[in-house]
Design an enzyme around this catalytic site. Structure first.
Site, short mmCIF file in Angstrom:
data_model
loop_
_atom_site.label_atom_id
_atom_site.label_comp_id
_atom_site.label_asym_id
_atom_site.label_seq_id
_atom_site.Cartn_x
_atom_site.Cartn_y
_atom_site.Cartn_z
N CYS A 2 48.94 40.33 43.70
CA CYS A 2 48.04 39.69 44.66
C CYS A 2 48.88 39.18 45.82
O CYS A 2 50.09 39.06 45.69
CB CYS A 2 47.33 38.50 44.03
SG CYS A 2 46.38 38.94 42.57
N ARG A 27 49.29 44.50 48.66
CA ARG A 27 49.51 43.86 47.36
C ARG A 27 48.22 43.74 46.55
O ARG A 27 48.26 43.35 45.37
CB ARG A 27 50.10 42.46 47.55
CG ARG A 27 51.43 42.44 48.24
CD ARG A 27 51.92 41.03 48.37
NE ARG A 27 52.18 40.44 47.08
CZ ARG A 27 53.33 40.51 46.43
NH1 ARG A 27 54.34 41.15 46.97
NH2 ARG A 27 53.49 39.93 45.27
N TRP A 74 44.26 41.56 43.47
CA TRP A 74 44.28 42.78 42.66
C TRP A 74 43.94 42.31 41.25
O TRP A 74 44.72 41.61 40.61
CB TRP A 74 45.67 43.41 42.71
CG TRP A 74 45.76 44.75 42.06
CD1 TRP A 74 45.36 45.94 42.60
CD2 TRP A 74 46.29 45.06 40.77
NE1 TRP A 74 45.62 46.96 41.71
CE2 TRP A 74 46.18 46.46 40.58
CE3 TRP A 74 46.85 44.29 39.74
CZ2 TRP A 74 46.61 47.09 39.42
CZ3 TRP A 74 47.28 44.92 38.58
CH2 TRP A 74 47.16 46.32 38.44
N ASN A 100 49.13 34.05 42.19
CA ASN A 100 49.53 35.43 41.87
C ASN A 100 50.29 35.36 40.55
O ASN A 100 51.17 34.52 40.41
CB ASN A 100 50.43 35.94 43.01
CG ASN A 100 51.04 37.29 42.68
OD1 ASN A 100 50.50 38.07 41.92
ND2 ASN A 100 52.20 37.55 43.27
N GLY A 101 49.93 36.22 39.60
CA GLY A 101 50.63 36.21 38.31
C GLY A 101 49.63 36.12 37.18
O GLY A 101 48.44 36.40 37.35
N GLU A 479 57.93 63.34 40.78
CA GLU A 479 57.54 62.49 41.91
C GLU A 479 56.45 63.17 42.74
O GLU A 479 55.50 62.52 43.20
CB GLU A 479 58.79 62.18 42.76
CG GLU A 479 58.54 61.39 44.03
CD GLU A 479 57.85 60.06 43.83
OE1 GLU A 479 57.72 59.58 42.69
OE2 GLU A 479 57.38 59.50 44.84
N LYS A 483 52.88 61.31 43.33
CA LYS A 483 52.36 61.03 44.67
C LYS A 483 51.00 61.69 44.84
O LYS A 483 50.06 61.09 45.36
CB LYS A 483 53.36 61.56 45.68
CG LYS A 483 53.48 60.81 46.94
CD LYS A 483 54.49 59.68 46.91
CE LYS A 483 54.32 58.70 45.80
NZ LYS A 483 55.38 57.74 45.68
N GLU A 486 48.26 59.96 42.77
CA GLU A 486 48.08 58.58 43.21
C GLU A 486 47.19 58.48 44.45
O GLU A 486 46.34 57.60 44.54
CB GLU A 486 49.48 58.04 43.52
CG GLU A 486 49.57 56.61 43.92
CD GLU A 486 51.00 56.20 44.23
OE1 GLU A 486 51.90 57.08 44.35
OE2 GLU A 486 51.24 54.99 44.37
N HIS A 502 56.33 75.83 26.92
CA HIS A 502 56.23 75.16 25.62
C HIS A 502 54.91 74.40 25.46
O HIS A 502 54.84 73.45 24.70
CB HIS A 502 57.42 74.21 25.42
CG HIS A 502 58.74 74.94 25.36
ND1 HIS A 502 59.10 75.74 24.30
CD2 HIS A 502 59.76 75.03 26.26
CE1 HIS A 502 60.29 76.26 24.54
NE2 HIS A 502 60.71 75.85 25.72
N LYS A 599 50.97 47.46 45.52
CA LYS A 599 52.34 47.81 45.90
C LYS A 599 53.36 47.19 44.96
O LYS A 599 54.33 47.81 44.59
CB LYS A 599 52.59 47.34 47.33
CG LYS A 599 53.95 47.69 47.88
CD LYS A 599 53.99 49.11 48.36
CE LYS A 599 55.34 49.57 48.78
NZ LYS A 599 55.47 51.03 48.66
#
Ligand code: F6R
Length: 604
Positions: A2, A27, A74, A100-101, A479, A483, A486, A502, A599
């Site tokens: 947040c 955030r 968030w 935040n937390g 990656e 990306k 996401e 496999h 983020k």
């Protein structure tokens, strides 16, 4: 997770708070709110949705005042509703709090407060804080003492900022979640991160865990929880406010992809001497790493892919090295001792999973090093040493330029570690370093000539997107897929190219394009794996130099300049970043703020 903003000063708080929230939206963007001292108590506006919607509501209202707090959320406890948006208050609205937390003991505290008559209106853990402060105020304590008592009751992680009705003061505390103070003459800002107030000041005090700070018009007072003074000197951050804006680009992500030539040049500046074949890392004299027997790299998400890249280059340089997911570290950490170097790779320096792994490694006796973008971040402060990747602020939730800078810094570190241990670097620095110094130019070439928009159009209607690579191409494949999923919300997976046969090959159809990354290591094998997919109907997009054999075989081509394997992966990754960007843009996705993500992930 947040974003918190606070303001004390002569200027109108609302404008600063809303600008700060916009700057902090990376955030969290589920809901947002502000509270100001308006001369007759605390006035609040909060709602679900993005800051833009909050702005509209604020404009319709008449919030005015010089002191205030704001929050962009968030969600962790409770869905993103108006009620769950911060700031939270007690019943009388005498106390307002942003947080935040995670408050781990909130259920017990809530029960305890309910038994004493408190009524709760949200599902959040945060709401216990204003009630606790009010409880202590009712007990007759001064505001500052009431705040300290409330903070002392909390277990878990928090950055908290509170205000009490009609006081021109902000009370703040941090433990496990970031909080910084910005100072511009007699204007003061509290925030989760520096970009929140970069338009106003570059003078920043980085608070540390256990700090309590009281901010009023006369200044800031830093203490520990018991009220003992602690010394925190302001530092000047060299981030330019321009860097925190979108400039001519439609999205931060595209801007940050295009910033890579500059950010890489910054990362390398003064650190390599291509003519003499030397690497110089500030703070690490010759022999700094001679006692290192093995290296563990701990990280999450994109930083984990950079860590995989780093571990690979370290192993190629004859150093025993493993990349480990930080969130798995506590259950599966290999043994460490004082000759183990544990490197936390973290853009933000605030990722809870990575910090916990770092702490565990340190407690077990390892030497620790943070490779991070944020000076003053928790990782930088807690690790024995820090190397800064100098990428500048990254606002888009999807990490792009920081990945490139992490990879380059880890490549330099690998050569330094092996040189200190064995008396000479493993690679031929006389060829690697000139290539590294040309990397910004090579990225520029990729950006200018990319066919990524066409590729994104061409494969727009596919069912799934696969990415394969070998050696240093493997983390790039992972990656590329991360990306892609996401920001497009489409299914994408990355595989080691040899793994396709496999199991995953069963998923391959004409509707599953396969992006094959060629970095110059066992490319023949990767090409064979790509052909195996192609035989089953999948279109293959080769990411490789123009004169590569794969170009003739593949259905499409994304070009990268010919270079050393250490850098080929980096260049291929830029092409894949662009493909993801244009694919997401075609789909009209909110590219800078993908759903459900934030983020900086400061919870486990
Ligand atoms: C993906 C992304 C995340 C972060 C991860 C770790 O684009 O940005 O996967 O890489 O949350 O973050 P840091 O590097 O701040 O520790």
């Amino acid at each position: 997770m947040c974003g918190i903003i606070g303001h004390v000063g002569d200027d109108d708080a609302i404008e600063t708070l809303l600008t700060g929230l916009e700057n902090l939206e990376y955030r969290g963007y589920d809901s947002a709110g502000v509270a100001v001292q308006n001369g007759s108590g605390i006035a609040i506006e909060k709602r679900s949705g993005e800051v833009e919607e909050l702005k509209d509501s604020v404009e319709e209202g008449s919030l005015k005042g010089h002191v205030g707090i704001g929050h962009t959320r968030w969600s962790t406890h409770g869905p993103p509703t108006d009620e769950n948006a911060h700031p939270h208050t007690d019943e009388t609205t005498d106390v307002a709090v942003v947080h935040n937390g995670i408050i781990e003991n909130y259920a017990e505290l809530k029960e305890w407060l309910k038994e004493r008559g408190c009524e709760f209106t949200s599902d959040t853990d945060t709401e216990v804080i204003p009630h606790l402060i009010q409880y202590y105020l009712d007990e007759g304590l001064e505001s500052e003492t009431a705040f300290r008592e409330a903070i002392d009751d909390l277990e878990g992680s928090y950055a908290v900022t509170a205000m009490v009705s009609d006081e021109h003061v902000l009370y703040a505390a941090r433990k496990g979640s970031p909080l910084v103070v910005g100072i511009e003459d007699d204007e003061f800002f509290l925030a989760s991160d520096v970009p929140a107030f970069l338009e106003y000041t570059d003078s920043v005090v980085f608070l540390e865990d256990g700090d309590v700070v009281i901010v009023d018009e006369s200044g800031i007072e830093c203490t520990d929880l018991d009220g003992n003074p602690v010394r925190r000197e302001p530092e000047t951050v060299d981030w330019d406010p321009e860097q925190a804006g979108k400039g001519e680009f439609d999205h931060f992500m595209l801007k940050e992809i295009h910033e890579q030539p500059t950010s890489l040049a910054q990362a390398l500046e003064g650190r390599i001497d291509p003519e003499r074949g030397r690497i110089r890392l500030e703070g690490f004299g010759p022999g700094s790493f001679e006692d290192v027997d093995s290296v563990q790299l701990i990280a999450c998400g994109t930083s984990y892919h950079a860590a995989l890249y780093g571990a690979f280059t370290l192993r190629q340089a004859d150093v025993e090295a493993t990349a480990l997911l930080a969130n798995e570290y506590s259950v599966s950490a290999p043994p460490v001792d004082e000759n183990t170097l544990v490197i936390a790779v973290t853009q933000s320096g605030e990722t809870a999973d990575t910090l916990n792994a770092l702490r565990e490694a340190a407690a077990d006796g390892a030497r620790t090093l943070a490779v991070t973008n944020v000076v003053g971040s928790t990782a930088a402060r807690e690790a024995d040493d820090a190397v800064f990747i100098r990428a500048g602020p990254e606002i888009g939730v999807a990490a792009t330029k920081t990945f490139s800078s992490q990879v380059v810094m880890l490549t330099l570190l690998a050569q330094r570690i092996t040189a200190d241990r064995h008396g000479q670097p493993a690679a031929d620095l006389e060829s690697l370093l000139p290539e590294l110094s040309h990397a910004p130019g090579a990225i520029e070439t990729v950006l200018e000539g990319t066919d990524a928009p066409d590729i994104a159009d061409r494969y727009e209607d596919s069912r799934s997107y696969f990415f394969i690579g070998r050696g240093l191409g493997y983390p790039v494949a992972l990656e590329g897929a991360l990306k892609f999923k996401e920001i497009t919300y489409e299914h994408a997976e990355g595989f080691a190219s040899g793994e396709l046969k496999h199991g995953p090959l069963a998923l391959v159809t004409p509707e599953t394009p396969v992006f094959a990354v060629f970095v110059g290591e066992e490319d023949e094998k990767t090409l064979k794996n790509a052909e195996e997919a192609q035989t089953r109907g999948a279109p293959v997009i080769a990411v490789c130099p123009d004169d590569h054999r794969a170009v003739d075989v593949a259905d499409a081509h994304l070009s990268i300049p010919d270079t050393e394997p250490e850098l080929a992966g980096l260049l291929a990754n830029v092409q894949l970043q662009l493909v993801s960007y244009y694919a997401a843009d075609n789909l009209g996705r909110p590219i800078d703020k993908p759903r459900n993500l934030a983020k900086s992930v400061t919870v486990e």
